[in-house]
Scaffold this motif. Sequence first.
Motif, mmCIF file in Angstrom:
data_model
loop_
_atom_site.group_PDB
_atom_site.id
_atom_site.type_symbol
_atom_site.label_atom_id
_atom_site.label_comp_id
_atom_site.label_asym_id
_atom_site.label_seq_id
_atom_site.Cartn_x
_atom_site.Cartn_y
_atom_site.Cartn_z
ATOM 1 N N ASP A 1 39.685 35.293 3.759
ATOM 2 C CA ASP A 1 38.619 36.257 3.555
ATOM 3 C C ASP A 1 38.369 36.361 2.046
ATOM 4 O O ASP A 1 39.258 36.823 1.324
ATOM 5 N N PRO A 2 37.196 35.907 1.543
ATOM 6 C CA PRO A 2 36.044 35.415 2.309
ATOM 7 C C PRO A 2 36.352 34.133 3.061
ATOM 8 O O PRO A 2 37.364 33.487 2.791
ATOM 9 N N PRO A 3 35.483 33.770 4.006
ATOM 10 C CA PRO A 3 35.765 32.607 4.843
ATOM 11 C C PRO A 3 35.808 31.308 4.044
ATOM 12 O O PRO A 3 35.344 31.230 2.900
ATOM 13 N N ALA A 4 36.350 30.278 4.675
ATOM 14 C CA ALA A 4 36.282 28.935 4.107
ATOM 15 C C ALA A 4 34.827 28.539 3.911
ATOM 16 O O ALA A 4 33.921 29.043 4.575
ATOM 17 N N ALA A 5 34.599 27.627 2.980
ATOM 18 C CA ALA A 5 33.240 27.123 2.760
ATOM 19 C C ALA A 5 32.708 26.532 4.053
ATOM 20 O O ALA A 5 33.440 25.839 4.770
ATOM 21 N N PRO A 6 31.453 26.788 4.403
ATOM 22 C CA PRO A 6 30.898 26.246 5.647
ATOM 23 C C PRO A 6 30.930 24.724 5.676
ATOM 24 O O PRO A 6 30.989 24.053 4.633
ATOM 25 N N ILE A 7 30.867 24.197 6.874
ATOM 26 C CA ILE A 7 30.888 22.746 7.071
ATOM 27 C C ILE A 7 29.918 22.419 8.189
ATOM 28 O O ILE A 7 29.445 23.315 8.897
ATOM 29 N N ALA A 8 29.599 21.147 8.358
ATOM 30 C CA ALA A 8 28.712 20.711 9.444
ATOM 31 C C ALA A 8 29.215 19.384 9.972
ATOM 32 O O ALA A 8 29.872 18.628 9.256
ATOM 33 N N GLY A 9 28.902 19.109 11.223
ATOM 34 C CA GLY A 9 29.269 17.828 11.803
ATOM 35 C C GLY A 9 29.937 17.972 13.148
ATOM 36 O O GLY A 9 30.651 18.948 13.412
ATOM 37 N N PRO A 10 29.741 16.992 14.046
ATOM 38 C CA PRO A 10 30.270 17.099 15.406
ATOM 39 C C PRO A 10 31.783 17.129 15.484
ATOM 40 O O PRO A 10 32.351 17.792 16.362
ATOM 41 N N ARG A 11 32.472 16.439 14.589
ATOM 42 C CA ARG A 11 33.930 16.447 14.639
ATOM 43 C C ARG A 11 34.473 17.850 14.435
ATOM 44 O O ARG A 11 35.403 18.290 15.117
ATOM 45 N N TRP A 12 33.885 18.563 13.467
ATOM 46 C CA TRP A 12 34.393 19.895 13.135
ATOM 47 C C TRP A 12 34.058 20.890 14.241
ATOM 48 O O TRP A 12 34.871 21.762 14.558
ATOM 49 N N ARG A 13 32.898 20.735 14.840
ATOM 50 C CA ARG A 13 32.579 21.614 15.966
ATOM 51 C C ARG A 13 33.534 21.360 17.134
ATOM 52 O O ARG A 13 34.023 22.305 17.762
ATOM 53 N N GLU A 14 33.776 20.099 17.423
ATOM 54 C CA GLU A 14 34.679 19.775 18.529
ATOM 55 C C GLU A 14 36.067 20.373 18.300
ATOM 56 O O GLU A 14 36.682 20.929 19.221
ATOM 57 N N ALA A 15 36.554 20.278 17.063
ATOM 58 C CA ALA A 15 37.880 20.822 16.761
ATOM 59 C C ALA A 15 37.910 22.336 16.947
ATOM 60 O O ALA A 15 38.896 22.892 17.461
ATOM 61 N N LEU A 16 36.839 23.016 16.543
ATOM 62 C CA LEU A 16 36.800 24.475 16.685
ATOM 63 C C LEU A 16 36.551 24.890 18.125
ATOM 64 O O LEU A 16 37.052 25.943 18.566
ATOM 65 N N GLU A 17 35.790 24.131 18.883
ATOM 66 C CA GLU A 17 35.600 24.452 20.296
ATOM 67 C C GLU A 17 36.944 24.468 21.027
ATOM 68 O O GLU A 17 37.169 25.259 21.941
ATOM 69 N N LYS A 18 37.862 23.597 20.591
ATOM 70 C CA LYS A 18 39.177 23.501 21.237
ATOM 71 C C LYS A 18 40.151 24.581 20.756
ATOM 72 O O LYS A 18 41.020 25.006 21.511
ATOM 73 N N SER A 19 39.999 25.006 19.505
ATOM 74 C CA SER A 19 41.068 25.817 18.913
ATOM 75 C C SER A 19 40.684 27.246 18.581
ATOM 76 O O SER A 19 41.567 28.053 18.243
ATOM 77 N N ALA A 20 39.399 27.626 18.631
ATOM 78 C CA ALA A 20 38.977 28.945 18.150
ATOM 79 C C ALA A 20 39.632 30.058 18.962
ATOM 80 O O ALA A 20 39.447 30.136 20.187
ATOM 81 N N ASP A 21 40.408 30.902 18.279
ATOM 82 C CA ASP A 21 41.009 32.078 18.929
ATOM 83 C C ASP A 21 41.203 33.232 17.958
ATOM 84 O O ASP A 21 41.900 34.191 18.258
ATOM 85 N N ASP A 22 40.594 33.129 16.760
ATOM 86 C CA ASP A 22 40.631 34.236 15.805
ATOM 87 C C ASP A 22 39.246 34.394 15.199
ATOM 88 O O ASP A 22 38.357 33.555 15.399
ATOM 89 N N TRP A 23 39.036 35.497 14.459
ATOM 90 C CA TRP A 23 37.699 35.808 13.961
ATOM 91 C C TRP A 23 37.142 34.698 13.075
ATOM 92 O O TRP A 23 35.935 34.398 13.125
ATOM 93 N N HIS A 24 38.012 34.088 12.271
ATOM 94 C CA HIS A 24 37.574 33.103 11.299
ATOM 95 C C HIS A 24 37.090 31.831 12.001
ATOM 96 O O HIS A 24 36.005 31.297 11.695
ATOM 97 N N ALA A 25 37.857 31.331 12.951
ATOM 98 C CA ALA A 25 37.466 30.126 13.675
ATOM 99 C C ALA A 25 36.207 30.376 14.508
ATOM 100 O O ALA A 25 35.312 29.519 14.573
ATOM 101 N N PHE A 26 36.123 31.538 15.173
ATOM 102 C CA PHE A 26 34.927 31.851 15.955
ATOM 103 C C PHE A 26 33.693 31.947 15.050
ATOM 104 O O PHE A 26 32.587 31.530 15.435
ATOM 105 N N TYR A 27 33.878 32.500 13.867
ATOM 106 C CA TYR A 27 32.743 32.615 12.937
ATOM 107 C C TYR A 27 32.215 31.236 12.570
ATOM 108 O O TYR A 27 31.000 30.976 12.636
ATOM 109 N N HIS A 28 33.109 30.327 12.202
ATOM 110 C CA HIS A 28 32.656 28.981 11.843
ATOM 111 C C HIS A 28 32.109 28.223 13.047
ATOM 112 O O HIS A 28 31.167 27.427 12.901
ATOM 113 N N LEU A 29 32.661 28.467 14.216
ATOM 114 C CA LEU A 29 32.108 27.856 15.415
ATOM 115 C C LEU A 29 30.669 28.324 15.631
ATOM 116 O O LEU A 29 29.788 27.530 15.989
#
Length: 628
Positions: A445-473
Amino acid sequence: MSSSLRTGVLRIEGASDPVAGVLPILRGITPVAVESDALDEEMRRNLGYGNPSALIPYTRQGEYDRVRGERELPSVVLENEHLTATFLPGYGGRLWSLVHRPTGRELLHRNAILQPANLALRDAWLAGGVEWNFGTTGHWPLTCEPLHAIRATAPDGTPVLRMYEFERLRRMVVQIDAWLPPGSPALYVHVSLHNRNAEETPVYWWSNIAVPETAHTRVVAPADRAFQFDYVSEMKHVEFPVLDGADRSYSGRVSRAADYFFDTPAAQRRWIASLDETGSGLVQTSTDRLRGRKLFCWGTASGGKHWQEWLSGPEGNYLEIQAGLARTQLEHLPMPAGETWSWVEAYGMLAADPAAVHGSWDEAREAAGAALEALVPSSALEQALEWAAGFEETSESLSAGSGWGALEIGVGELDPLPGLPFGALGSLQQPWAQLASTGRLPVSDPPAAPIAGPRWREALEKSADDWHAFYHLGLLRLADGEQDAALDAFRSSVRQLATPWALRALAFLATSVDEAADLMEQAHQLRPDLRELTFEVLDALLAAGRPAQALALIEALSDVDRAHGRIRLSEANAAHAGGDDERARRLLAEGIHVDNVREGEFSLDALWLAVHPGTPVPAEYDFRMTDC
């Protein structure tokens, strides 16, 4: 004299570098309306294609001022007996100066000041020189960012300046090689766009060339029609140069700001020139892939004059001649997966018969075209395009860019490209490298710098379980144009923890201005010290018709924040909306200095006219780009 490449220091009166914020740009690019009969099938397709739904992963670069002092900027200089070319790798690789050595003449608009202003996709932009624009419609996200730069070498030993970067919106590599062959009257620039994505990608490129403007400057190109866009009406297909009784090729005599995209016949050589009363000036030409050519002028009305002074100082009149992949800057072209597109541009001093240059349009085109063929034959460009394939890099680094390319290579998303070393990761990339290696994005906090790309979305779709990961997702889903899915992710983030970051995103997706204002107020309460968030909450409150709440919020700010020009403007607008025009007039009389007033923004002049009806807008508040 042989060709040389050296590093140097450009000393200039300048403001401090713009600072990137933490709030990602959630809006996208809105297509511009055009007349239906102005379009052919190709242009209609390109206009409706490729506009990004959001500018994620980029954040704004809106923190800068207009306090200038002596600056020393790293530069790279190419030189032969005819030309001296000065580049600024730290500012998007911009060609800052091109001097014709035999006459000592500066061919470009070499700005006397370094002054950021709000004209680019991320806000901060500089006027002057040649800016390389890649990605999507507008001044590109890296215009005020450093590029990687190394020394390369041509087969005959001529030194080459190579600049390159991984552009994160399109997820492509842009490469710019510049060189001055011994004895050449022209600077050569070889551009390569490398699409290593697994799918077709929309692409956009315009070389934006600023040149001096006087009432006698004439812009000449091999076309007799143009697509006109004047910022107040739809784009039109018009005769050029005479329109409404005025010769638009003399931009210094035209009152209104406008773009003229030349409709160059397919069989014509691609070029554009800006020539003075002596028939001489800068010419730009290219191989055929760079199809479009454009004239832009600010106009001679008070708003246009103010803009030029705002950007370049009192003696900084300039116009722009430009060259792009498509016929207009409102289009994107489809680039197949895995392809590389390349072309060569040439820049030099053209001299033609002044009587012909300033005669009829046909005479001007014929004289300039013949002089160009003598200066840089078409065959020389094709030879340069072939020659550039043989350039070899050296180990000499001239400038360091970002670590984003190194990250993508490190996780296997980007194949290494020969001759383009991307260096090491920086601190901004470390959280994403950790996600790639561990499957978990560390919370910050503040969040990590934003990112883009299918690999990163796929990784977050699998692992998001906290506010930070859900935000980037949510950001990644929004970047993919999936607003409902993004909304679900942002709501999940807030359920885990209410943060200003996700609340702001929810406000962006809100279905009413009242809901958006409520969410923005909640976000502001969590980070009242974050100025870029304060700007947005005030905009939201005013859009919802809540001037009293906006004034109450302003009065609770620190003295430093209340003195900021953008916040003083919001205070004056809130006072006017609440019926207190005297307060608004007092603020205007004291001075409202908005350092990042946006190109096309009508806020200051509209406020003045609202509280001083019938009174001319003072020059310092007049940024109108139309006739006054």
